[in-house]
Design an enzyme around this catalytic site. Structure first.
Site, PDB file in Angstrom:
ATOM      1  N   GLU A 149       1.065  -1.132  -0.410  1.00 56.54           N
ATOM      2  CA  GLU A 149       0.007  -0.171   0.261  1.00 56.54           C
ATOM      3  C   GLU A 149       1.275   1.384  -0.091  1.00 56.54           C
ATOM      4  O   GLU A 149       0.953   2.479   0.471  1.00 56.54           O
ATOM      5  CB  GLU A 149      -1.028  -0.111   1.043  1.00 56.54           C
ATOM      6  CG  GLU A 149      -0.761  -0.023   2.501  1.00 56.54           C
ATOM      7  CD  GLU A 149      -1.273  -0.423   3.730  1.00 56.54           C
ATOM      8  OE1 GLU A 149      -1.822   0.413   4.007  1.00 56.54           O
ATOM      9  OE2 GLU A 149      -1.454  -1.227   3.726  1.00 56.54           O
ATOM     10  N   CYS A 181      -3.245  -3.936   4.485  1.00 55.04           N
ATOM     11  CA  CYS A 181      -2.889  -4.544   4.712  1.00 55.04           C
ATOM     12  C   CYS A 181      -3.382  -6.422   4.612  1.00 55.04           C
ATOM     13  O   CYS A 181      -2.606  -7.202   4.998  1.00 55.04           O
ATOM     14  CB  CYS A 181      -2.639  -4.855   6.481  1.00 55.04           C
ATOM     15  SG  CYS A 181      -2.136  -2.570   6.902  1.00 55.04           S
ATOM     16  N   HIS A 228      -2.287  -9.803  11.993  1.00 53.61           N
ATOM     17  CA  HIS A 228      -2.003  -8.950  11.278  1.00 53.61           C
ATOM     18  C   HIS A 228      -1.275  -8.006  12.537  1.00 53.61           C
ATOM     19  O   HIS A 228      -2.223  -8.007  13.697  1.00 53.61           O
ATOM     20  CB  HIS A 228      -3.122  -8.063  10.561  1.00 53.61           C
ATOM     21  CG  HIS A 228      -2.447  -7.038  10.661  1.00 53.61           C
ATOM     22  ND1 HIS A 228      -1.331  -6.893   9.894  1.00 53.61           N
ATOM     23  CD2 HIS A 228      -3.451  -5.379  10.145  1.00 53.61           C
ATOM     24  CE1 HIS A 228      -1.107  -4.558   9.602  1.00 53.61           C
ATOM     25  NE2 HIS A 228      -2.816  -4.597  10.700  1.00 53.61           N
TER      26      HIS A 228
HETATM   27  N1  COA Z   1       2.136   3.033  30.786  1.00 48.06           N
HETATM   28  C1  COA Z   1       1.564   1.753  29.644  1.00 48.06           C
HETATM   29  N2  COA Z   1       0.495   1.802  28.980  1.00 48.06           N
HETATM   30  C2  COA Z   1       0.267   2.907  28.747  1.00 48.06           C
HETATM   31  C3  COA Z   1       1.020   4.458  29.363  1.00 48.06           C
HETATM   32  C4  COA Z   1       1.822   3.918  30.350  1.00 48.06           C
HETATM   33  N3  COA Z   1       1.868   5.512  30.937  1.00 48.06           N
HETATM   34  N4  COA Z   1       0.212   5.411  28.726  1.00 48.06           N
HETATM   35  C5  COA Z   1      -0.870   5.006  27.583  1.00 48.06           C
HETATM   36  N5  COA Z   1      -0.364   3.295  27.858  1.00 48.06           N
HETATM   37  C6  COA Z   1      -1.499   2.201  27.261  1.00 48.06           C
HETATM   38  C7  COA Z   1      -2.818   2.141  27.200  1.00 48.06           C
HETATM   39  O1  COA Z   1      -3.688   2.338  28.115  1.00 48.06           O
HETATM   40  C8  COA Z   1      -3.589   1.956  26.097  1.00 48.06           C
HETATM   41  O2  COA Z   1      -3.908   0.567  26.298  1.00 48.06           O
HETATM   42  P1  COA Z   1      -5.188   0.162  26.666  1.00 48.06           P
HETATM   43  O3  COA Z   1      -5.380   0.034  24.873  1.00 48.06           O
HETATM   44  O4  COA Z   1      -5.085  -1.198  27.023  1.00 48.06           O
HETATM   45  O5  COA Z   1      -5.898   0.766  26.661  1.00 48.06           O
HETATM   46  C9  COA Z   1      -2.006   2.080  25.075  1.00 48.06           C
HETATM   47  O6  COA Z   1      -0.752   2.004  26.129  1.00 48.06           O
HETATM   48  C10 COA Z   1      -2.110   3.201  23.993  1.00 48.06           C
HETATM   49  O7  COA Z   1      -2.600   4.084  24.662  1.00 48.06           O
HETATM   50  P2  COA Z   1      -3.806   4.937  23.790  1.00 48.06           P
HETATM   51  O8  COA Z   1      -3.899   6.580  24.566  1.00 48.06           O
HETATM   52  O9  COA Z   1      -4.931   3.922  23.447  1.00 48.06           O
HETATM   53  O10 COA Z   1      -2.777   5.190  22.557  1.00 48.06           O
HETATM   54  P3  COA Z   1      -3.481   6.837  21.306  1.00 48.06           P
HETATM   55  O11 COA Z   1      -4.690   6.760  21.515  1.00 48.06           O
HETATM   56  O12 COA Z   1      -2.228   7.524  21.655  1.00 48.06           O
HETATM   57  O13 COA Z   1      -2.768   5.671  19.849  1.00 48.06           O
HETATM   58  C11 COA Z   1      -2.989   4.083  18.652  1.00 48.06           C
HETATM   59  C12 COA Z   1      -3.213   4.417  20.230  1.00 48.06           C
HETATM   60  C13 COA Z   1      -3.238   2.063  18.651  1.00 48.06           C
HETATM   61  C14 COA Z   1      -4.721   4.879  18.172  1.00 48.06           C
HETATM   62  C15 COA Z   1      -2.157   4.824  17.857  1.00 48.06           C
HETATM   63  O14 COA Z   1      -0.788   4.314  17.786  1.00 48.06           O
HETATM   64  C16 COA Z   1      -2.652   4.886  16.291  1.00 48.06           C
HETATM   65  O15 COA Z   1      -3.011   5.087  15.647  1.00 48.06           O
HETATM   66  N6  COA Z   1      -1.906   3.612  15.855  1.00 48.06           N
HETATM   67  C17 COA Z   1      -2.531   3.205  14.394  1.00 48.06           C
HETATM   68  C18 COA Z   1      -3.255   2.018  14.216  1.00 48.06           C
HETATM   69  C19 COA Z   1      -2.898   1.649  12.961  1.00 48.06           C
HETATM   70  O16 COA Z   1      -2.543   2.097  12.001  1.00 48.06           O
HETATM   71  N7  COA Z   1      -4.170   1.023  12.077  1.00 48.06           N
HETATM   72  C20 COA Z   1      -4.187   0.389  10.823  1.00 48.06           C
HETATM   73  C21 COA Z   1      -3.805  -0.631  10.530  1.00 48.06           C
HETATM   74  S1  COA Z   1      -4.587  -1.959  11.323  1.00 48.06           S
END
Ligand code: COA
Length: 386
Positions: free
Chosen positions: A79, A111, A233
């Site tokens: 992609e 993906c 994935h």
């Molecule tokens: N210590 C440990 N864990 C922590 C933490 C800390 N200090 N701070 C946050 N976390 C945890 C959160 O609780 C969360 O876990 P959970 O999902 O079990 O609740 C995780 O870390 C991620 O935190 P979150 O606040 O949800 O992160 P975010 O909103 O900033 O971003 C994603 C997370 C995954 C949404 C982001 O990285 C993203 O969009 N990634 C791309 C995903 C993608 O490509 N998708 C399409 C293809 S499948």
């Protein structure tokens, strides 16, 4: 015997950013990346590396080991397309010096596309047992600086030789799919970085997993007891844990021992970041190469998800003697020998724009694999073998 994967080869760029450095630059607790997302380093492609050079570098060891005479197709799943018309597969075809009787095609569905390529290839060789298909999944995951997706960025490629008498994994002839029209992750033609609604995408992934699993169960008559291991994935490696917990809630999968079923398939992805089309197959490579247990005869469950979306639950059975054709030591060295970037070097690389004027451009030489993207000339990409 069912057709399937006869050889696997993985490649990732020679540069990596430790996510502790990214966390420091972003003012974020590093545990969010390390534990919350399950990511530790991200592979960073230098300016003279792209999905073509990564794909050719992943596939070269397969061509060197088995030759290329029996390939009827090279299918490149990506992609991160480099041209709207000329398939990335044609560039890779040239770099690998494949025979002119081998057709070249590029596939896209976020993906998921390598999974479609795998089924097409299995059907092809089932009808022509003396022929083979080369599949290469190759992608560079990029979001805007400071975007929540940034710590999940990555780059890498997995090449697979598909035959009617595979030495690594037979693919079972049943599957469960789920497709829908959703905007969870996409990259319009005018953008270099993807757009993602990450939380929504995770929900779509999990909903698709349940639907695909139910259809897989109906098609195969199998339940969770049929699987010794499970690969997913992995947009980030904690996704595997989320997926297993979700299957416990929605499909009565057992809670005991669930971490053991996924653990051996996570290490490579934890150190490359998201490799999009290659991600599931990178996880499978990791499972087969790092599991201490001999997995011969084990059925592995596989879940492929492409945003947008198309998802599929399918499976395969590991072949006796599979370890003899793996490249475990080469892959271990490749990951261990990468150049560690500091934050400033990382930002310098991602800020370097690809020229768009079609003029003459010669790119600086970084550390790459056996191929590099040397520049542009008269609107044409110029590649070279080192
Ligand atoms: N210590 C440990 N864990 C922590 C933490 C800390 N200090 N701070 C946050 N976390 C945890 C959160 O609780 C969360 O876990 P959970 O999902 O079990 O609740 C995780 O870390 C991620 O935190 P979150 O606040 O949800 O992160 P975010 O909103 O900033 O971003 C994603 C997370 C995954 C949404 C982001 O990285 C993203 O969009 N990634 C791309 C995903 C993608 O490509 N998708 C399409 C293809 S499948």
């Amino acid at each position: 015997m069912n057709p399937g994967i006869d050889r696997l080869s993985f490649y990732c760029p020679a540069y990596a950013l430790d996510l502790r450095r990214l966390a420091e630059a972003r003012g974020v607790d590093p545990d969010k990346y390390l534990s919350g997302l399950g990511q530790e380093t991200m592979a960073v492609a230098p300016p003279d590396e792209d999905i073509v050079t990564m794909a050719a570098s992943a596939a070269l060891p397969i061509v060197e080991a088995d030759g290329a005479d029996d390939f009827d197709w090279i299918l490149v799943a990506t992609e991160t397309g480099v041209d709207q018309s000329k398939a990335a597969a044609t560039f890779v075809h040239g770099l690998l010096e494949l025979p002119s009787t081998c057709s070249a095609l590029e596939l896209k569905q976020a993906c998921y596309s390598a999974t479609a390529a795998l089924h097409m290839a299995c059907a092809w060789v089932a009808a022509r047992p003396d022929r083979a298909v080369l599949i290469v999944a190759s992608d560079i995951a990029r979001y805007e600086l400071c975007n929540p997706g940034e710590p999940t960025q990555g780059a890498g490629a997995v090449a697979m030789r598909i035959t009617a008498r595979p030495r690594v994994l037979e693919i079972d002839p049943f599957r469960g799919v789920h497709a829908d029209d959703v905007f969870d992750f996409w990259r319009p033609n005018y953008r270099e970085e993807a757009l993602v609604d990450g939380q929504y995408s995770t929900r779509m992934y999990l909903a698709a997993l349940t639907a695909a699993w139910e259809r897989y169960g109906a098609a195969s008559g199998l339940d969770w007891t049929a699987f010794r291991r499970q690969c997913f994935h992995l947009p980030f490696t904690r996704m595997a844990e989320k997926a297993m917990l979700h299957l416990q809630r929605t499909a009565r999968w057992p809670s005991e021992g669930f971490r053991d079923r996924i653990a051996d398939g996570l290490a490579y992805n934890r150190h490359t970041g998201n490799t999009y089309a290659a991600s599931l197959y990178e996880s499978l490579t990791c499972l087969l190469e790092t599991a201490a247990e001999d997995l011969a005869g084990a059925r592995v469950g596989l879940f492929s998800y492409g945003s947008g979306c198309t998802a599929e639950f399918f499976s395969g059975v590991v072949r006796p003697g599979y370890r003899e054709v793996l490249r475990a030591e080469a892959h271990r060295r490749q990951l261990a020998d990468r150049v560690a970037l500091d934050y400033r070097q990382y930002e310098d690389i991602v800020r370097l724009p690809l020229p768009k004027d079609g003029g003459e451009h010669v790119f600086a030489q970084y550390r790459t694999g056996p191929f590099r993207f040397a520049g542009l000339s008269q609107h044409k990409r110029v590649y070279e073998r080192l």
